[in-house]
Scaffold this motif. Structure first.
Motif, PDB file in Angstrom:
ATOM      1  N   GLY A  14       0.849  -1.194   0.000  1.00 18.96           N
ATOM      2  CA  GLY A  14       0.000   0.000   0.000  1.00 18.96           C
ATOM      3  C   GLY A  14       0.881   1.239   0.000  1.00 18.96           C
ATOM      4  O   GLY A  14       2.105   1.152  -0.173  1.00 18.96           O
ATOM      5  N   ALA A  46      -8.660   2.920  -2.288  1.00 21.40           N
ATOM      6  CA  ALA A  46     -10.063   3.264  -1.996  1.00 21.40           C
ATOM      7  C   ALA A  46     -10.252   4.643  -1.394  1.00 21.40           C
ATOM      8  O   ALA A  46     -11.357   5.178  -1.398  1.00 21.40           O
ATOM      9  CB  ALA A  46     -10.634   2.220  -1.031  1.00 21.40           C
ATOM     10  N   GLY A  47      -9.196   5.227  -0.851  1.00 21.71           N
ATOM     11  CA  GLY A  47      -9.337   6.460  -0.070  1.00 21.71           C
ATOM     12  C   GLY A  47      -9.660   7.680  -0.918  1.00 21.71           C
ATOM     13  O   GLY A  47      -9.606   7.664  -2.144  1.00 21.71           O
ATOM     14  N   GLY A  48      -9.987   8.753  -0.210  1.00 19.54           N
ATOM     15  CA  GLY A  48     -10.363  10.001  -0.881  1.00 19.54           C
ATOM     16  C   GLY A  48      -9.175  10.880  -1.226  1.00 19.54           C
ATOM     17  O   GLY A  48      -9.278  11.753  -2.073  1.00 19.54           O
TER      18      GLY A  48
HETATM   19  C1  LIG Z   1     -13.073   5.151   2.173  1.00 18.89           C
HETATM   20  C2  LIG Z   1     -11.723   5.626   2.626  1.00 18.89           C
HETATM   21  C3  LIG Z   1     -11.414   6.988   2.578  1.00 18.89           C
HETATM   22  C4  LIG Z   1     -10.169   7.448   2.974  1.00 18.89           C
HETATM   23  N1  LIG Z   1      -9.854   8.762   2.814  1.00 18.89           N
HETATM   24  C5  LIG Z   1      -8.617   9.224   3.151  1.00 18.89           C
HETATM   25  C6  LIG Z   1      -8.262  10.581   2.915  1.00 18.89           C
HETATM   26  O1  LIG Z   1      -9.051  11.355   2.373  1.00 18.89           O
HETATM   27  N2  LIG Z   1      -7.019  11.002   3.293  1.00 18.89           N
HETATM   28  C7  LIG Z   1      -6.123  10.155   3.877  1.00 18.89           C
HETATM   29  O2  LIG Z   1      -5.023  10.594   4.207  1.00 18.89           O
HETATM   30  N3  LIG Z   1      -6.425   8.852   4.083  1.00 18.89           N
HETATM   31  C8  LIG Z   1      -7.646   8.370   3.734  1.00 18.89           C
HETATM   32  N4  LIG Z   1      -7.988   7.063   3.944  1.00 18.89           N
HETATM   33  C9  LIG Z   1      -7.052   6.207   4.702  1.00 18.89           C
HETATM   34  C10 LIG Z   1      -5.918   5.697   3.873  1.00 18.89           C
HETATM   35  O3  LIG Z   1      -6.394   5.263   2.622  1.00 18.89           O
HETATM   36  C11 LIG Z   1      -5.214   4.560   4.628  1.00 18.89           C
HETATM   37  O4  LIG Z   1      -4.856   4.985   5.933  1.00 18.89           O
HETATM   38  C12 LIG Z   1      -3.949   4.124   3.892  1.00 18.89           C
HETATM   39  O5  LIG Z   1      -4.231   3.816   2.555  1.00 18.89           O
HETATM   40  C13 LIG Z   1      -3.317   2.921   4.562  1.00 18.89           C
HETATM   41  O6  LIG Z   1      -2.251   2.494   3.774  1.00 18.89           O
HETATM   42  P1  LIG Z   1      -1.532   1.105   4.044  1.00 18.89           P
HETATM   43  O7  LIG Z   1      -0.434   0.985   3.061  1.00 18.89           O
HETATM   44  O8  LIG Z   1      -1.203   1.011   5.496  1.00 18.89           O
HETATM   45  O9  LIG Z   1      -2.681   0.025   3.809  1.00 18.89           O
HETATM   46  P2  LIG Z   1      -3.236  -0.637   2.457  1.00 18.89           P
HETATM   47  O10 LIG Z   1      -3.379   0.339   1.376  1.00 18.89           O
HETATM   48  O11 LIG Z   1      -4.448  -1.398   2.839  1.00 18.89           O
HETATM   49  O12 LIG Z   1      -2.079  -1.622   2.033  1.00 18.89           O
HETATM   50  C14 LIG Z   1      -1.738  -2.776   2.758  1.00 18.89           C
HETATM   51  C15 LIG Z   1      -1.256  -3.789   1.742  1.00 18.89           C
HETATM   52  O13 LIG Z   1      -0.741  -4.926   2.431  1.00 18.89           O
HETATM   53  C16 LIG Z   1      -1.076  -6.082   1.664  1.00 18.89           C
HETATM   54  N5  LIG Z   1      -1.023  -7.252   2.537  1.00 18.89           N
HETATM   55  C17 LIG Z   1      -1.840  -7.535   3.585  1.00 18.89           C
HETATM   56  N6  LIG Z   1      -1.490  -8.719   4.144  1.00 18.89           N
HETATM   57  C18 LIG Z   1      -0.433  -9.177   3.441  1.00 18.89           C
HETATM   58  C19 LIG Z   1       0.355 -10.358   3.532  1.00 18.89           C
HETATM   59  N7  LIG Z   1       0.126 -11.298   4.458  1.00 18.89           N
HETATM   60  N8  LIG Z   1       1.362 -10.531   2.636  1.00 18.89           N
HETATM   61  C20 LIG Z   1       1.605  -9.602   1.690  1.00 18.89           C
HETATM   62  N9  LIG Z   1       0.873  -8.459   1.547  1.00 18.89           N
HETATM   63  C21 LIG Z   1      -0.120  -8.251   2.419  1.00 18.89           C
HETATM   64  C22 LIG Z   1      -2.495  -5.759   1.181  1.00 18.89           C
HETATM   65  O14 LIG Z   1      -2.859  -6.569   0.074  1.00 18.89           O
HETATM   66  C23 LIG Z   1      -2.368  -4.284   0.840  1.00 18.89           C
HETATM   67  O15 LIG Z   1      -2.012  -4.070  -0.505  1.00 18.89           O
HETATM   68  C24 LIG Z   1      -9.210   6.543   3.496  1.00 18.89           C
HETATM   69  C25 LIG Z   1      -9.491   5.186   3.514  1.00 18.89           C
HETATM   70  C26 LIG Z   1     -10.731   4.714   3.071  1.00 18.89           C
HETATM   71  C27 LIG Z   1     -11.001   3.244   3.067  1.00 18.89           C
END
Ligand SMILES: Cc1cc2nc3c(=O)[nH]c(=O)nc-3n(C[C@H](O)[C@H](O)[C@H](O)COP(=O)(O)OP(=O)(O)OC[C@H]3O[C@@H](n4cnc5c(N)ncnc54)[C@H](O)[C@@H]3O)c2cc1C
Length: 366
Positions: A14, A46-48
């Motif tokens: 992510g 999915a985020g905004g």
């Molecule tokens: C509807 C919505 C609106 C939002 N709006 C905003 C906004 O306006 N502004 C803002 O700053 N934030 C916003 N957010 C929050 C933001 O999108 C998240 O906080 C951020 O994307 C988190 O990033 P991440 O990389 O931690 O998680 P993710 O994007 O979920 O990535 C985690 C990754 O890890 C992978 N993974 C999981 N388990 C394993 C495994 N065992 N082995 C290998 N890979 C694995 C998954 O497949 C995924 O690709 C929003 C979120 C949503 C859902």
């Protein structure tokens, strides 16, 4: 066979994993990133993309410090990604209107503390800012320097950028076990191969607790579903982001307009509901009657990595010294992601941290 030709192995592609990979590879380190499916398709897709915490004054300073760093860094990041990858993440400074009449004092104190421009607009000033709004409040908070970024494009440009700087992204590879021995992680097992590295980073968003269940059984990150809808409008039809009663509207440069979002604690369920779609559409159309004739072209849900007070964990494991965690960014992972990744990179590389890492440490188990 164990694949081991890497310095740092990141689990999760992510925005948090990708940005951390970017900073580490720019420092000359060999980075491998394992992604369960395709990178940047979960919450980060999915985020905004609002580049500010929602109601930022409701958050502790630890969240605002990360946001402040990101606020200053994003214009440069977006520009450099566009030039390097020819994918424009569409940084778009529309400003943010916030209808929260009881929180004006807190907003002003926050703006002064973190050096943000702020205005308090009366009805006619709000209409000047956003002429298509049906019924402005008597007093609306106006943050003119808040921008948004288009998540799917940010994701694609980051994937291309880190690949160009030598990061080995391995998709369709789910980590099923993190193996430790004598206080160190020795390897990770996946659905395909086993990988080993000098250092390991868990950046698996809402799935981080599942992955860490044997190592940190109380890791406090859990999924929180959010549903969004997307209208097709004319460019410039809706001009500003507006946040009201925990719902928000986000105009994109090309006229697409997002409306969201829900907060649903339903585990790892990403299903969308037609009832929620109707509810979101009806609020959006009540705010902006022009949306009654705009088609809804998409409806989706994502799983935010929720955490107590929205404070992410950005830390080295206290006992397992080659294990690091960068997860739990809840509603703000895009705006907090840049500073979180830079701080994480500092900690992994034993550099002077950009900010005090103490608030993001792993809570000691009782
Ligand atoms: C509807 C919505 C609106 C939002 N709006 C905003 C906004 O306006 N502004 C803002 O700053 N934030 C916003 N957010 C929050 C933001 O999108 C998240 O906080 C951020 O994307 C988190 O990033 P991440 O990389 O931690 O998680 P993710 O994007 O979920 O990535 C985690 C990754 O890890 C992978 N993974 C999981 N388990 C394993 C495994 N065992 N082995 C290998 N890979 C694995 C998954 O497949 C995924 O690709 C929003 C979120 C949503 C859902």
């Amino acid at each position: 066979m164990v694949h081991s030709a890497t310095d740092i192995l990141i689990i999760g592609g992510g925005i948090i994993g990708l940005l951390t990979a970017k900073f580490l590879s720019e420092e000359g380190h060999k980075v491998t990133l394992l992604e369960r499916k395709q990178p940047a398709q979960e919450s980060s897709w999915a985020g905004g993309g609002i580049l500010s915490p929602l109601y930022p004054w409701r958050y502790p300073d630890s969240v605002n410090q990360l946001a402040q760093w990101g606020h200053q860094y994003y214009p440069t990041l977006a520009n450099s990604l566009r030039q390097q990858t020819h994918i424009d993440p569409e940084y778009y400074q529309t400003g943010l209107l916030i209808a929260a009449p009881d929180e004006i004092d807190q907003a002003q104190t926050w703006a002064e503390k973190f050096g943000h421009s702020i205005g308090i607009l009366d009805e006619s000033e709000t209409l000047c800012c956003e002429p298509r709004l049906k019924k402005p409040d008597p007093a609306t908070i106006w943050l003119p320097d808040v921008a948004n970024i288009r998540n799917p494009r940010l994701g694609q440009s980051l994937i291309k950028s880190v690949a160009l700087s030598g990061v080995n992204i391995i998709p369709d590879t789910e980590v099923t076990q993190i193996v430790q021995s004598q206080g160190r992680i020795t390897e990770v097992r996946t659905t395909n191969h086993t990988y080993s590295a000098s250092q390991y980073l868990v950046a698996a968003g809402a799935w981080s607790s599942t992955l860490l269940k044997n190592i940190l059984p109380d890791f406090p990150v859990y999924p929180m579903k959010g549903q969004m809808i997307l209208f097709k409008t004319k460019p410039g039809e809706i001009k500003r982001m507006l946040l009201k009663e925990d719902r928000y509207i986000i105009p994109r440069k090309d006229g697409h307009t997002l409306f969201g979002s829900t907060l649903e604690r339903v585990g790892f369920d990403k299903a969308t509901s037609p009832t929620t779609k109707t509810e979101l559409a009806s609020i959006a159309q009540d705010w902006f009657p022009v949306l009654k004739t705009a088609p809804i072209v998409k409806h989706w849900a994502g799983l935010r990595p929720a955490s107590p007070e929205g404070i992410p964990t950005i830390a080295q494991h206290p006992e397992i010294k080659n294990l690091f965690i960068n997860a739990g960014h809840f509603r703000n992972g895009v705006i907090l992601g840049a500073a979180s990744a830079q701080l994480m990179s500092n900690l992994i590389l034993s550099q002077t941290p950009i900010i005090d890492p103490t608030p993001y440490e792993i809570a000691p188990t009782l």
